[in-house]
Motif scaffolding. Structure first.
Motif, PDB file in Angstrom:
ATOM      1  N   SER A  56      39.142  49.781  31.526  1.00 57.16           N
ATOM      2  CA  SER A  56      38.293  49.050  32.477  1.00 57.16           C
ATOM      3  C   SER A  56      37.156  49.897  33.021  1.00 57.16           C
ATOM      4  O   SER A  56      36.238  49.367  33.644  1.00 57.16           O
ATOM      5  CB  SER A  56      39.143  48.524  33.640  1.00 57.16           C
ATOM      6  OG  SER A  56      40.128  47.639  33.183  1.00 57.16           O
ATOM      7  N   SER A  60      36.251  50.716  38.103  1.00 57.92           N
ATOM      8  CA  SER A  60      37.460  49.924  38.314  1.00 57.92           C
ATOM      9  C   SER A  60      38.655  50.817  38.629  1.00 57.92           C
ATOM     10  O   SER A  60      39.485  50.491  39.487  1.00 57.92           O
ATOM     11  CB  SER A  60      37.745  49.083  37.067  1.00 57.92           C
ATOM     12  OG  SER A  60      38.937  48.348  37.212  1.00 57.92           O
ATOM     13  N   TRP A 111      32.368  47.863  44.822  1.00 53.99           N
ATOM     14  CA  TRP A 111      33.447  47.472  43.921  1.00 53.99           C
ATOM     15  C   TRP A 111      32.950  46.542  42.840  1.00 53.99           C
ATOM     16  O   TRP A 111      32.075  45.682  43.085  1.00 53.99           O
ATOM     17  CB  TRP A 111      34.546  46.771  44.713  1.00 53.99           C
ATOM     18  CG  TRP A 111      35.260  47.664  45.683  1.00 53.99           C
ATOM     19  CD1 TRP A 111      35.285  49.028  45.692  1.00 53.99           C
ATOM     20  CD2 TRP A 111      36.055  47.239  46.792  1.00 53.99           C
ATOM     21  NE1 TRP A 111      36.053  49.495  46.731  1.00 53.99           N
ATOM     22  CE2 TRP A 111      36.547  48.416  47.428  1.00 53.99           C
ATOM     23  CE3 TRP A 111      36.413  45.997  47.304  1.00 53.99           C
ATOM     24  CZ2 TRP A 111      37.366  48.364  48.547  1.00 53.99           C
ATOM     25  CZ3 TRP A 111      37.232  45.944  48.422  1.00 53.99           C
ATOM     26  CH2 TRP A 111      37.700  47.117  49.034  1.00 53.99           C
ATOM     27  N   GLN A 120      36.368  40.965  32.917  1.00 54.87           N
ATOM     28  CA  GLN A 120      36.502  42.136  33.802  1.00 54.87           C
ATOM     29  C   GLN A 120      37.678  41.844  34.725  1.00 54.87           C
ATOM     30  O   GLN A 120      37.507  41.438  35.871  1.00 54.87           O
ATOM     31  CB  GLN A 120      35.212  42.355  34.596  1.00 54.87           C
ATOM     32  CG  GLN A 120      35.225  43.571  35.502  1.00 54.87           C
ATOM     33  CD  GLN A 120      33.865  43.830  36.116  1.00 54.87           C
ATOM     34  OE1 GLN A 120      33.019  44.473  35.501  1.00 54.87           O
ATOM     35  NE2 GLN A 120      33.636  43.334  37.318  1.00 54.87           N
ATOM     36  N   GLN A 122      40.563  43.726  35.735  1.00 51.05           N
ATOM     37  CA  GLN A 122      41.346  44.598  36.600  1.00 51.05           C
ATOM     38  C   GLN A 122      41.053  44.411  38.091  1.00 51.05           C
ATOM     39  O   GLN A 122      41.972  44.501  38.910  1.00 51.05           O
ATOM     40  CB  GLN A 122      41.136  46.057  36.208  1.00 51.05           C
ATOM     41  CG  GLN A 122      42.176  47.011  36.773  1.00 51.05           C
ATOM     42  CD  GLN A 122      43.586  46.692  36.318  1.00 51.05           C
ATOM     43  OE1 GLN A 122      43.791  46.259  35.186  1.00 51.05           O
ATOM     44  NE2 GLN A 122      44.556  46.886  37.187  1.00 51.05           N
ATOM     45  N   PRO A 123      39.802  44.162  38.517  1.00 52.28           N
ATOM     46  CA  PRO A 123      39.581  43.928  39.946  1.00 52.28           C
ATOM     47  C   PRO A 123      40.408  42.779  40.514  1.00 52.28           C
ATOM     48  O   PRO A 123      40.768  42.804  41.694  1.00 52.28           O
ATOM     49  CB  PRO A 123      38.078  43.633  40.026  1.00 52.28           C
ATOM     50  CG  PRO A 123      37.500  44.411  38.887  1.00 52.28           C
ATOM     51  CD  PRO A 123      38.521  44.272  37.787  1.00 52.28           C
TER      52      PRO A 123
END
Length: 630
Positions: A56, A60, A111, A120, A122-123
């Motif tokens: 990631s 991240s 962030w 995307q 993982q956040p």
């Protein structure tokens, strides 16, 4: 091994098994947080821990460091009634303000946005830890933030509600975000929809006896405890929702009925499933049960399991010299990791600190520790829903899991993919051994060899599990698949049965549909030369007379290289294959050659007579197991 921060003196009066008290848990939380915060960015929005970046990316990974340590800090502070002697919440508040700023030209700390899991993702995972941390510390952190920071934080968190999670426990991340927003008066139709959708999916994944599949299919592992039970039960507890608490709490209680028996006497959890770098997070369900009252365990037994798991890893090198949790098992261990693992991934171990929400006068901390199930007696426990068989021996404190039901294969993936996940595809796992690495000889594995190609076990179809006093069985079938050629051999099928009795494992297999010239191999437990373990296989029927020992040069999480016993035989399909296996510790190995005095077999099954006169019959068409003690 030494721990790089100070701990209180052991208390062997209240904690005769582990020596750990609530003060030890607080000290460990403080030590971990102090070490991790040495790697914060100037604005405190990211914790850029050293190590191999995840897929990631470093931004991240830095968010992951912030979010997962925030979870530990939140449990620590909330459990102490808001007492924050190290001023941690102030730093997390600064980080929240910096992380949620609109990115500018020179920005290095904002962030990453929360997007779909395949873009995307993982956040979205980290949003749950941020939200839960904010919910737990709301009186001391959230309520003292500037309104614009709260608005920006809400906007960032709502990304989890507006994008698509992975089709598994990830749906509990927007559920947790929505729960926080509703708890601070920011709920609406969007938060309600996210919660309703997650609970709807949970009903489909719940298969009974306290076990959820982690998404569609048959994925049963530690995610049951540190995700699928944790989020809804804790949410109901924090909200004071008696209806949801009763529903999901009853499932947690049922889960702990079996799960409590999977911890070794040395405190180790089973080395089974993915994300094992979270380590002592495996005890999160135990602590949550004690906190909420949804547990069959006494408070003293709960603390013994939770503290045993915490101490197990601290005593065996899970921390680096500067106090960081390394990516691995004890020390760094590449084969334990997944591609999504980064330097801060191990800090999901923070979930174990849910125990600190129980105040100092809670029975979890005041009752004297009691023995873990493995320390009380030899046990064999069949878990039919997940298709697992748990076998433990008091003498050496080892717990073994025989896997006839968990494969982590999604329904859309089919059976033909020729890759096996070592953390799901093996037939047995334990608290003292780990699977061998991909590319090495596979431990606890039956393989059919056709034209020089060896099969792997992918989709597992359970055939039942059961037992009685002192013994148990579990069975499954699979279609072998092959790499380097046509993935399937039409009509080829393997049926496997494990019968556990005392320290012994009777393993019976039937291979049908094998082409002429095919061979069958079967392996046992992988152990290292420096370990006080004995691993052995003894042929009973269908195998060539003498077992061999093969080497796994990349070892396991326990040993740098491993030895694996192996049996071979011709795949003639005339009758089943039977052998005895054992994994034991101590100076007196179990004599396998003396354990069974008679073996008879035919196309329909196998019968053995044990030393002492007991008889076990494994029959096929359909699979049935009968056992009669003399």
């Amino acid at each position: 091994m030494s721990i790089p921060f100070d701990l209180p003196a052991e208390d062997r009066v209240s904690s005769p098994y582990t020596g750990y008290t609530r003060a030890h848990w607080e000290a460990v939380a403080d030590g971990l947080l102090t070490a991790a915060w040495r790697w914060s960015t100037p604005g405190d929005a990211l914790l850029d821990l050293p190590g191999r970046p995840s897929r990631s990316g470093v931004r991240s990974d830095g968010l992951e460091g912030y979010a997962r340590t925030f979870l530990a800090a939140a449990f620590r502070v909330a459990g102490a009634g808001g007492d924050d002697p190290h001023g941690r919440l102030e730093r997390y508040a600064r980080g929240l303000a910096a992380g949620t700023r609109t990115p500018g030209r020179d920005d290095t700390e904002s962030w990453p946005l929360i997007l779909d899991h395949d873009v995307q993702g993982q956040p979205m995972v980290e949003s749950a830890s941020v939200a839960l941390g904010l919910r737990l510390t709301a009186p001391w952190l959230w309520e003292n933030l500037d309104e614009d920071v709260r608005d920006r934080a809400e906007q960032w968190l709502r990304g989890a509600l507006r994008h698509t999670p992975a089709p598994n426990n990830w749906y509990l991340f927007p559920y947790t975000v929505a729960g926080f927003l509703e708890s601070v008066g920011r709920g609406d139709a969007e938060t309600a929809a996210a919660r309703e959708r997650a609970l709807e999916l949970m009903e489909g994944w719940y298969l009974g006896e306290g076990w959820y599949s982690d998404g569609d299919g048959r994925a049963f592992d530690h995610y049951n405890g540190w995700a699928l039970h944790l989020y809804p039960v804790l949410d109901a507890h924090l909200a004071g929702d008696d209806e949801l608490g009763a529903r999901y709490g009853a499932r947690l209680r049922a889960h702990l009925e079996g799960f409590a028996s999977t911890f070794g006497a040395d405190g180790a959890p089973l080395h089974f499933g993915r994300s094992l770098t979270y380590r002592f997070a495996a005890s999160a369900a135990v602590g949550l049960g004690a906190l909420t009252g949804h547990t069959p365990l006494t408070p003293g037994a709960s603390r013994r399991l939770a503290s045993g798991g915490l101490r197990h890893f601290l005593d065996r090198g899970a921390l680096t010299g500067d106090g960081l949790l390394s990516p691995g098992w004890y020390g760094p261990h590449e084969a334990t990791l997944q591609s999504y693992s980064g330097p801060a991934s191990p800090y999901w171990a923070s979930k174990a600190f849910v125990s600190l929400l129980a105040p100092a006068d809670h029975p979890l901390w005041t009752e004297v520790e009691r023995a873990a199930p493995v320390e009380e007696a030899d046990r064999v426990l069949a878990l039919p829903v997940p298709g697992l068989l748990v076998q433990s021996t008091r003498g050496d404190g080892i717990v073994r899991l025989h896997n006839h039901g968990s494969d982590h294969v999604r329904p859309h993936e089919g059976e033909a993919a020729a890759e096996e996940d070592p953390h799901y595809g093996r037939q047995a796992y334990s608290t003292r051994t780990g699977p061998t690495a991909p590319g090495n000889v596979a431990d606890n594995h039956l393989s059919v060899e056709v034209d020089g190609r060896r099969s792997v076990r992918r989709r597992i179809h359970p055939l039942g599990a059961g037992g009685g006093a002192g013994w148990g069985w579990a069975a499954s079938w699979h279609r072998p698949v092959f790499a380097g050629g046509p993935p399937m051999v039409p009509g080829l099928r393997v049926e496997s049965v494990t019968v556990a009795r005392g320290p012994y494992e009777l393993r019976v297999h039937r291979v049908t549909g094998a082409p002429a010239g095919a061979r069958v191999t079967h392996t046992g437990w992988a152990t290292g030369p420096e370990e006080d373990l004995v691993s052995a296989l003894h042929p009973l029927h269908g195998w060539d007379p003498a077992p061999e020992t093969v080497r796994a040069p990349q070892g396991t999480a326990w040993t740098r290289w491993a030895r694996v016993p192996r049996l071979t035989g011709a795949a003639d399909g005339a009758s089943p294959y039977a052998c005895l296996a054992v994994l034991t510790a101590g100076p007196n190995p179990v004599p396998l050659a003396e354990a069974v005095t008679e073996t008879t077999a035919d196309a329909g099954g196998v019968e053995v007579v044990w030393a002492g006169g007991a008889r076990t019959r494994v029959a096929f068409d359909p699979v049935r197991v009968t056992h009669v003690e003399d």
